[in-house]
Design a protein around this motif. Structure first.
Motif, PDB file in Angstrom:
ATOM      1  N   GLU A   1       0.589  -1.399   0.061  1.00  0.00           N
ATOM      2  CA  GLU A   1      -0.373  -0.025  -0.216  1.00  0.00           C
ATOM      3  C   GLU A   1       0.907   1.313  -0.278  1.00  0.00           C
ATOM      4  N   VAL A   2       1.781   1.205   0.907  1.00  0.00           N
ATOM      5  CA  VAL A   2       2.706   2.176   0.418  1.00  0.00           C
ATOM      6  C   VAL A   2       3.433   2.651  -0.516  1.00  0.00           C
ATOM      7  N   ARG A   3       4.010   1.837  -1.252  1.00  0.00           N
ATOM      8  CA  ARG A   3       4.263   1.338  -2.875  1.00  0.00           C
ATOM      9  C   ARG A   3       2.989   1.960  -3.775  1.00  0.00           C
ATOM     10  N   LEU A   4       2.117   1.783  -3.956  1.00  0.00           N
ATOM     11  CA  LEU A   4       1.290   2.145  -4.776  1.00  0.00           C
ATOM     12  C   LEU A   4       1.001   3.338  -4.369  1.00  0.00           C
TER      13      LEU A   4
ATOM     14  N   ALA B   1       0.823   9.419  -5.710  1.00  0.00           N
ATOM     15  CA  ALA B   1       0.964  10.770  -5.442  1.00  0.00           C
ATOM     16  C   ALA B   1       2.161  10.783  -6.113  1.00  0.00           C
ATOM     17  N   CYS B   2       3.555  10.060  -6.655  1.00  0.00           N
ATOM     18  CA  CYS B   2       4.169  11.171  -7.113  1.00  0.00           C
ATOM     19  C   CYS B   2       3.623  10.881  -8.593  1.00  0.00           C
TER      20      CYS B   2
ATOM     21  N   GLY C   1      -6.725   9.521  -8.750  1.00  0.00           N
ATOM     22  CA  GLY C   1      -6.137   9.552  -8.480  1.00  0.00           C
ATOM     23  C   GLY C   1      -6.042  10.188  -6.396  1.00  0.00           C
ATOM     24  N   LEU C   2      -6.063  10.811  -6.501  1.00  0.00           N
ATOM     25  CA  LEU C   2      -6.346  11.639  -4.924  1.00  0.00           C
ATOM     26  C   LEU C   2      -7.672  10.369  -4.393  1.00  0.00           C
ATOM     27  N   ALA C   3      -8.667   9.937  -5.221  1.00  0.00           N
ATOM     28  CA  ALA C   3      -9.638   9.136  -4.177  1.00  0.00           C
ATOM     29  C   ALA C   3      -8.859   7.771  -4.073  1.00  0.00           C
ATOM     30  N   VAL C   4      -7.910   7.252  -4.821  1.00  0.00           N
ATOM     31  CA  VAL C   4      -6.916   6.134  -4.960  1.00  0.00           C
ATOM     32  C   VAL C   4      -6.397   6.202  -3.605  1.00  0.00           C
ATOM     33  N   ILE C   5      -5.518   7.041  -3.491  1.00  0.00           N
ATOM     34  CA  ILE C   5      -4.490   7.214  -2.367  1.00  0.00           C
ATOM     35  C   ILE C   5      -5.216   7.416  -0.390  1.00  0.00           C
ATOM     36  N   SER C   6      -6.738   7.895  -0.518  1.00  0.00           N
ATOM     37  CA  SER C   6      -7.524   7.652   0.271  1.00  0.00           C
ATOM     38  C   SER C   6      -7.263   6.668   0.436  1.00  0.00           C
ATOM     39  N   GLY C   7      -7.645   5.688  -0.718  1.00  0.00           N
ATOM     40  CA  GLY C   7      -8.450   4.630  -0.179  1.00  0.00           C
ATOM     41  C   GLY C   7      -7.217   3.304   0.817  1.00  0.00           C
ATOM     42  N   LEU C   8      -6.204   4.030   0.253  1.00  0.00           N
ATOM     43  CA  LEU C   8      -5.207   3.148   0.320  1.00  0.00           C
ATOM     44  C   LEU C   8      -4.035   3.403   1.363  1.00  0.00           C
TER      45      LEU C   8
END
Length: 145
Positions: free
Chosen positions: A38-41, A46-47, A109-116
């Motif tokens: 999850e950290v990697r994803l 974000a990058c 992209g922000l939704a994916v990050i929030s899900g992880l």
């Protein structure tokens, strides 16, 4: 508190390196092995977002990634120098291309990050933005001698 700072040119090929460095530092900081994917994803997302913002805006400055090891948590902050407009302000001065499609991609992209990541802070402004993601760390176990 220990901090590792990583700066890279806003090119997609550097995102993989940022992901690998983030996972290695997270592991060393004590983030649970089960969470490292999850950290990697999340870091990759974000990058990639920051790289896209820099490329779209023609910004030559590097993307900045801070890997922050604190007492009971590990944080990663990905910063960009792209000027962000206030939500809904897509009138004059909009970037070339379809601003609605770009905004939708950004929101995805922000939704994916929030899900992880459970603990995410997004800050944006005219001077750039940042995404700060935080994970708890596991205290090292002491093995009796």
């Amino acid at each position: 508190m220990a901090t590792v700072e990583l700066r890279f040119s806003a090119l997609p090929e550097h995102v993989r390196t940022a992901r690998l460095v983030a996972a290695a530092v997270a592991r060393r900081a004590g983030v649970d092995e089960a969470v490292l994917d999850e950290v990697r994803l999340a870091v990759g997302e974000a990058c990639s977002r920051a790289v896209g913002l820099h490329q779209t805006g023609g910004i030559a400055a590097p993307v900045q990634v801070l890997l922050i090891e604190e007492e009971k948590q590990f944080s990663i902050e990905v910063g960009d120098e792209a000027p962000h407009t206030v939500s809904g302000d897509r009138g004059s001065g909009a970037e070339p291309g379809d601003p609605d499609a770009e905004a939708e991609e950004d929101e995805m992209g922000l939704a994916v990050i929030s899900g992880l990541v459970d603990d995410v802070e997004v800050s944006v402004g005219e001077q750039g933005g940042s995404i700060r993601m935080t994970w708890p760390t596991i205290p090292p176990t002491v093995v009796p001698a």
